[in-house]
Structures are given as C-alpha cells and as structure tokens.
Motif scaffolding. Sequence first.
Motif, short mmCIF file in Angstrom:
data_model
loop_
_atom_site.label_atom_id
_atom_site.label_comp_id
_atom_site.label_asym_id
_atom_site.label_seq_id
_atom_site.Cartn_x
_atom_site.Cartn_y
_atom_site.Cartn_z
N THR A 20 -11.12 -3.96 -14.34
CA THR A 20 -12.48 -3.86 -13.80
C THR A 20 -13.45 -4.85 -14.46
OG1 THR A 20 -12.86 -2.02 -15.33
CG2 THR A 20 -12.30 -1.47 -13.04
N ASP A 21 -12.96 -5.56 -15.48
CA ASP A 21 -13.81 -6.55 -16.16
C ASP A 21 -13.50 -7.98 -15.72
OD1 ASP A 21 -15.13 -4.64 -17.61
OD2 ASP A 21 -13.84 -4.81 -19.37
N VAL A 22 -12.48 -8.15 -14.84
CA VAL A 22 -12.03 -9.50 -14.49
C VAL A 22 -12.20 -9.74 -12.99
CG1 VAL A 22 -10.09 -11.12 -14.51
CG2 VAL A 22 -10.35 -9.45 -16.37
N VAL A 23 -12.89 -10.82 -12.64
CA VAL A 23 -13.02 -11.22 -11.25
C VAL A 23 -11.69 -11.82 -10.78
CG1 VAL A 23 -14.17 -12.77 -9.62
CG2 VAL A 23 -15.49 -11.68 -11.45
N CYS A 24 -11.12 -11.26 -9.72
CA CYS A 24 -9.88 -11.77 -9.15
C CYS A 24 -9.83 -11.38 -7.68
CB CYS A 24 -8.66 -11.21 -9.87
SG CYS A 24 -7.09 -11.81 -9.15
N THR A 25 -9.62 -12.35 -6.81
CA THR A 25 -9.57 -12.08 -5.37
C THR A 25 -8.17 -12.29 -4.79
OG1 THR A 25 -10.26 -14.36 -4.90
CG2 THR A 25 -12.00 -12.71 -5.05
N HIS A 26 -7.17 -12.41 -5.65
CA HIS A 26 -5.80 -12.64 -5.17
C HIS A 26 -5.17 -11.34 -4.71
CE1 HIS A 26 -6.30 -16.64 -6.56
NE2 HIS A 26 -6.27 -16.33 -7.85
N ASN A 27 -4.79 -10.49 -5.64
CA ASN A 27 -4.20 -9.20 -5.32
C ASN A 27 -4.58 -8.23 -6.43
OD1 ASN A 27 -2.68 -6.96 -4.64
ND2 ASN A 27 -0.72 -7.84 -5.29
N ARG A 28 -5.64 -7.49 -6.21
CA ARG A 28 -6.16 -6.59 -7.25
C ARG A 28 -5.28 -5.34 -7.41
NH1 ARG A 28 -10.49 -8.00 -9.68
NH2 ARG A 28 -10.78 -5.89 -10.51
N CYS A 29 -4.24 -5.24 -6.60
CA CYS A 29 -3.30 -4.12 -6.73
C CYS A 29 -2.13 -4.49 -7.65
CB CYS A 29 -2.76 -3.73 -5.37
SG CYS A 29 -4.01 -3.09 -4.24
N ASP A 30 -2.08 -5.74 -8.08
CA ASP A 30 -0.98 -6.25 -8.88
C ASP A 30 -0.76 -5.40 -10.14
OD1 ASP A 30 0.98 -7.83 -9.96
OD2 ASP A 30 -0.35 -9.47 -10.54
N GLY A 31 0.42 -4.77 -10.21
CA GLY A 31 0.75 -3.96 -11.38
C GLY A 31 0.02 -2.64 -11.48
N ARG A 32 -0.60 -2.19 -10.36
CA ARG A 32 -1.41 -0.97 -10.43
C ARG A 32 -0.87 0.16 -9.56
NH1 ARG A 32 -7.64 -2.03 -10.64
NH2 ARG A 32 -7.44 -0.39 -12.21
N GLY A 33 0.31 -0.07 -8.96
CA GLY A 33 0.96 1.01 -8.23
C GLY A 33 0.25 1.39 -6.95
N THR A 34 0.14 2.72 -6.71
CA THR A 34 -0.52 3.27 -5.51
C THR A 34 -1.80 3.99 -5.93
OG1 THR A 34 1.61 3.53 -4.36
CG2 THR A 34 -0.24 4.83 -3.55
N MET A 35 -2.92 3.40 -5.56
CA MET A 35 -4.23 3.95 -5.93
C MET A 35 -5.32 3.18 -5.18
SD MET A 35 -4.74 2.22 -9.74
CE MET A 35 -6.39 2.91 -9.95
#
Length: 338
Positions: A267-282
């Motif tokens: 939540t501290d890093v700007v990223c518009t690629h794939n914010r689900c990367d490594g975060r599972g299902t949520m």
Amino acid sequence: MLSKNACEVLFGACLLIFCLPGFSEAVGDYSELCRLFKNGTNIRKPGTCDEYIHCSDGEGIMKFCEGTTPYYNSIKQECVKELSNSHLYCGNRCEGRNGTWVSDPTNCEQYFYCRDGVPLAGACPIGQHFSESSQACMHGVDSQCVDVANICEILPENTAFRYEDDCSYYYVCKNSKQTLTKCKSKLYFNVETGDCVARNLVACDAHSKEGVCAASSKVVFKSDSATCRGYFICKAFGTVADLDPLWNQCPEGTFFDEGRQLCGKATDVVCTHNRCDGRGTMLVVSSKNYCHNYIQCVDGLEVAESTCHFDHFFDEVIQACSSKIIYDNCCDEQPNSS
C-alpha cells in the motif's frame, strides 16, 4: 588457404567423427512440448508417422492413428490414409539426397549425413545445435532450434508459440520454418490468444532485459516493468551497461519501489502492472483515482477493477469501501486514467 571444396570436405570429416554407427532415433517424452503451445494444439510426435500429442491444460496426451487412417497429417491436424513428401513428416530424411547433412527431427544436437539416400547418424559437440541451413554445428545460444529440429514441419502454417528466453518475443511457423517475431513495445506474447497483450496479463518467467540497464559505477535495481514484485539487478560495469541483469522478486505482500530502491509495503508503493502479484485471492487498493478504486484478485491475478460509491475510499484492512478518508501512498496523486 583452403579452397571452398576443401573446407567442405574437411568439415564433413569433422562431422563424421561424431557419427555413431547403428545410432537409432531418440525416443523421448515429447509431451513436454505442450508448454510452448496453446491449449488444444496437436503436435505430431517427432520421429513417428502415426503418433501425435494433444495439448490439454498444459499436459501432453499421446494419441495414435490406426486402421484405415494410419498416418498423422500435421497440416490437416488429422489422421489420414497416406502422406505425400513423407520424408518431411516421418520417413527417411535422406531420401533422394547424397553428400549432405540433414537435421534429426527428434533432437537439436543430432543430425544425419546422407550417403546415397542412407542416413548415417551423428551428434554435435556438447552445447551445440545442428543447423541444416548452414550445414554446420553452431553454439546453442545462436540457434533457433526448439527442443526438436525443424519443429514447424510438424505444425500447421502460422502456428504461433512461445520463445522461452524473452516473453516479448514469439515464434511463428512460416513455410515449415520458425520465424522469431517481436511484440510491440511494452507488450508480451499471450500463447492462448496468439496476440501480444499488456505485460500484466501474461504469466512470464523470462522478462525482457532489453534496454533495462544503463552504464553505472554502482549496482542499480530496476523494475521489470511487468510485475509489482519483480526487479532486475544491474551490475556496476562502469562505462558499459549490464546486458544480462539478474531478475529477482520482493517477498509476498511487498512491492518493488524503484524510487527508493527497496521492497516496501504494497500500500506504500505505486504500481499499475499487477497489484495482485503475490497476494492470492483478496481485494486490494488500486494505484488509480486517489484510493477510490479497488481491484479483485483471484490466485494472484487481476480480475476486475471497481470504484467505491460517492465519496467513499477503499480500505484494504477491512476489505471494503469506507467513509473514512484514506491516503495510501500507492494511490496518492494517481488520478483515474479512465
């Protein structure tokens, strides 16, 4: 200086040193070829006339032609009564040839020397591939051979498939030869659709290294420009750029922050690629629209992006929209691009 003919004779002698009398065609588990192709692709098993591989969910299922249609036609993708030009499919590749070398369709490193139509099998030195077009063994890194030689001879025209060293490239079969093709800038090849798409839509194991690193006197970390966790380690070569940087990932739950040169809280890093990367299902906050947007993640992939109603903000902690004003750094001053 040796004449051209003398050089050819000398090269022939060198190749024949590696010839193995009595060598038989390799019998391998070619079902692994399915990793290169889209689901539903049929591939004739290299070195056979009547077997083919059906690709289903990344797995190869061996199938056979029999009865009144005993041969598999790669172009028609079906079992047929007979094959024309059989040497291109499964027969003797030395048919009608003398004094020349042809590739072994079952192996990139192996070849046949044709003597009055009779194939004499041989192999290149370790780490080299045989090139039928140049009639020579060449270093594997300079070869376009993919597991088996002349792979497009066993596939339909215009078949597109993966190039495993860089997701921004892919192969296309043209006139029974594979042609290496590059996607447009910032796109990756999607094997299932056969198109080049946004990088965040492709599960990639070989991110493009082209133009990533600049000449530097110190180690620099650069985003892979495709994922939120991935980054390259550009080595310090001084006046020369690192052309082969190492790729690494931040731990799950953290994203790479190129500005700060570290892995930070998502939540501290700007990223518009794939914010689900490594975060599972949520549900996760988006880097768009000042924290009013959120993304649905399923198994680490972005499924959909939505906007909270009215003046509500998305709160990752409670996994819901809230009237509480939220200014996560990941979406601060990132306006809605829609």
